[in-house]
Design an enzyme around this catalytic site. Structure first.
Site, short mmCIF file in Angstrom:
data_model
loop_
_atom_site.label_atom_id
_atom_site.label_comp_id
_atom_site.label_asym_id
_atom_site.label_seq_id
_atom_site.Cartn_x
_atom_site.Cartn_y
_atom_site.Cartn_z
N TYR A 62 -80.19 7.75 -162.98
CA TYR A 62 -80.53 8.23 -161.62
C TYR A 62 -80.04 9.83 -161.57
CZ TYR A 62 -80.81 3.64 -159.18
OH TYR A 62 -80.93 2.34 -158.82
N HIS A 116 -79.44 -3.49 -165.54
CA HIS A 116 -80.49 -3.07 -164.66
C HIS A 116 -81.62 -3.98 -164.55
CE1 HIS A 116 -81.79 1.11 -163.04
NE2 HIS A 116 -82.27 0.15 -162.18
N1 LIG Z 1 -81.44 -2.08 -159.23
C1 LIG Z 1 -82.54 -1.56 -159.08
O1 LIG Z 1 -83.53 -2.05 -159.78
C2 LIG Z 1 -82.80 -0.86 -157.97
C3 LIG Z 1 -84.39 -0.33 -157.83
C4 LIG Z 1 -84.45 0.56 -156.73
C5 LIG Z 1 -83.46 1.13 -155.98
N2 LIG Z 1 -82.33 0.90 -156.19
C6 LIG Z 1 -80.96 0.95 -155.35
O2 LIG Z 1 -81.17 0.70 -154.04
C7 LIG Z 1 -81.26 1.98 -153.31
C8 LIG Z 1 -82.07 2.10 -152.21
O3 LIG Z 1 -83.31 1.97 -152.51
P1 LIG Z 1 -84.52 3.07 -152.31
O4 LIG Z 1 -83.71 4.45 -152.55
O5 LIG Z 1 -85.52 2.46 -153.22
O6 LIG Z 1 -85.13 3.00 -150.81
P2 LIG Z 1 -84.72 2.56 -149.44
O7 LIG Z 1 -83.21 2.79 -149.18
O8 LIG Z 1 -85.51 1.45 -148.93
O9 LIG Z 1 -85.34 3.95 -148.54
C9 LIG Z 1 -84.81 5.04 -148.70
C10 LIG Z 1 -85.99 5.87 -147.84
O10 LIG Z 1 -85.77 5.71 -146.48
C11 LIG Z 1 -85.44 6.70 -145.58
N3 LIG Z 1 -84.59 6.53 -144.54
C12 LIG Z 1 -83.16 6.20 -144.62
N4 LIG Z 1 -82.69 6.00 -143.66
C13 LIG Z 1 -83.52 6.08 -142.65
C14 LIG Z 1 -83.52 5.90 -141.08
N5 LIG Z 1 -82.52 5.56 -140.45
N6 LIG Z 1 -84.92 6.15 -140.42
C15 LIG Z 1 -85.84 6.34 -141.31
N7 LIG Z 1 -85.75 6.63 -142.51
C16 LIG Z 1 -84.72 6.51 -143.57
C17 LIG Z 1 -84.78 7.90 -146.72
O11 LIG Z 1 -85.09 9.10 -146.20
P3 LIG Z 1 -84.02 10.38 -146.59
O12 LIG Z 1 -83.58 9.97 -148.06
O13 LIG Z 1 -85.04 11.71 -146.48
O14 LIG Z 1 -82.94 10.41 -145.58
C18 LIG Z 1 -85.65 7.52 -147.69
O15 LIG Z 1 -87.16 8.24 -147.63
C19 LIG Z 1 -81.62 3.09 -154.13
O16 LIG Z 1 -81.38 4.45 -153.92
C20 LIG Z 1 -80.74 2.65 -155.62
O17 LIG Z 1 -79.53 2.93 -155.51
C21 LIG Z 1 -81.92 -0.24 -157.38
#
Ligand SMILES: NC(=O)c1ccc[n+]([C@@H]2O[C@H](COP(=O)([O-])OP(=O)(O)OC[C@H]3O[C@@H](n4cnc5c(N)ncnc54)[C@H](OP(=O)(O)O)[C@@H]3O)[C@@H](O)[C@H]2O)c1
Length: 279
Positions: A62, A116
């Site tokens: 990341y 992962h």
């Molecule tokens: N283990 C795995 O294979 C794997 C895969 C993918 C992700 N992950 C983990 O899961 C975490 C979360 O998933 P993700 O990053 O894919 O997506 P997510 O958390 O589902 O969505 C993030 C998006 O939502 C927006 N957002 C956040 N709060 C909000 C709110 N209150 N209102 C409106 N929009 C909002 C963010 O905007 P802003 O950032 O602009 O505020 C960003 O664009 C990752 O960061 C990572 O740590 C793990």
């Protein structure tokens, strides 16, 4: 090990602040995801620590580990109050990769290290052994997996004799698995939800938005609360401080059982990545 029928549980109407892993250690019920936070990591994690976040999810790939470490160092928050999650890749030497992650984080230990994704061949027995070694020497407290199916977890247990503490998987009302929820609940495995906000791709869904409005909340808050009531630990990523704060403001309302059922009924095995790997 056999999973019970598909009865989704509502674990807690008013979730506690932590969940107990099968090791007996406590993990916060909500954390900050840091994927795609690499350009603003120090600032975003510093804001999050000030807002009250105490769990951070990262990975060697990341490019946020250095920033997280720096933010923690300057935060004044005691390390024991913070729960750090990182990951090793399926092609890594898992012991060496854990050491490398900790070097980037500038931390003596992680709270949780996850595989992962399952390797293409087998279920990661040798990766698991490397993580066990890391645990034995105090580099990590708990170990687990991401993106494993029920069958892959059963295989891992068969080969190692150990249950993962956590399975971190993509999880939202639009894409989830009642069978996985039952299986993890029955075996004391905690589900962490990645992309719990659907990467913001489904926040405009009409049914979601109108239900959120009824509770005086926004769609992101409703998605987070839905996870908490299922006993699933969401890891919403938010760069913007107003999003970070909104996503913490989820402990002052309760989704009714009929509305929980309506949210479950939105399930179409949706994935922001194209396909749920664990179903
Ligand atoms: N283990 C795995 O294979 C794997 C895969 C993918 C992700 N992950 C983990 O899961 C975490 C979360 O998933 P993700 O990053 O894919 O997506 P997510 O958390 O589902 O969505 C993030 C998006 O939502 C927006 N957002 C956040 N709060 C909000 C709110 N209150 N209102 C409106 N929009 C909002 C963010 O905007 P802003 O950032 O602009 O505020 C960003 O664009 C990752 O960061 C990572 O740590 C793990």
């Amino acid at each position: 090990m056999a999973a019970k029928p598909n009865a989704i549980r509502q674990a807690h109407f008013f979730p506690p602040q932590s969940v107990t892993l099968h090791s007996g250690r406590e993990m916060p019920v909500l954390g900050l995801g840091t994927y795609q936070l690499k350009h603003h990591t120090v600032e975003a994690v510093t804001q999050a620590l000030e807002a009250g976040y105490r769990m951070f999810d990262t990975s060697g790939d990341y490019h946020t580990q250095r920033g997280i470490g720096e933010a923690i160092k300057h935060s004044g928050v005691a390390r024991e109050e913070i729960f750090l999650v990182t990951k090793i890749e399926d092609t890594d030497d898992s012991f060496a990769a854990t050491q490398a992650n900790l070097a980037e984080l500038k931390q003596p230990y992680a709270d949780l290290v996850l595989i992962h994704r399952p390797p293409e061949d087998g279920v990661g027995e040798s990766l698991w052994q490397g993580l066990r070694r890391a645990k034995r020497v105090g580099l990590v407290n708990d170990i687990g997996v991401c993106n494993y199916s029920i069958e892959q977890i059963e295989d891992l247990v068969y080969h190692t004799g150990e249950l993962p503490a956590v399975n971190q998987i993509e999880w939202s009302p639009f894409g989830h698995s009642p069978g996985m929820l039952d299986f993890c609940h029955d075996n004391g495995i905690v589900i962490q939800a990645w992309s719990p906000l659907t990467r913001a791709l489904r926040l405009n869904d009409d049914k979601l938005a109108s239900m959120a409005a009824r509770y005086g909340k926004n769609p992101a808050q409703l998605l987070i609360r839905w996870n908490l009531q299922l006993g699933v630990v969401p890891l919403p990523k938010a760069n913007h401080v107003h999003h970070q704060l909104e996503n913490l403001s989820v402990f002052d309302f309760e989704i009714s059982p009929p509305d929980m059922a309506k949210l479950r009924a939105l399930n179409e095995h949706y994935s922001a990545m194209g396909k749920l790997p664990y179903v």
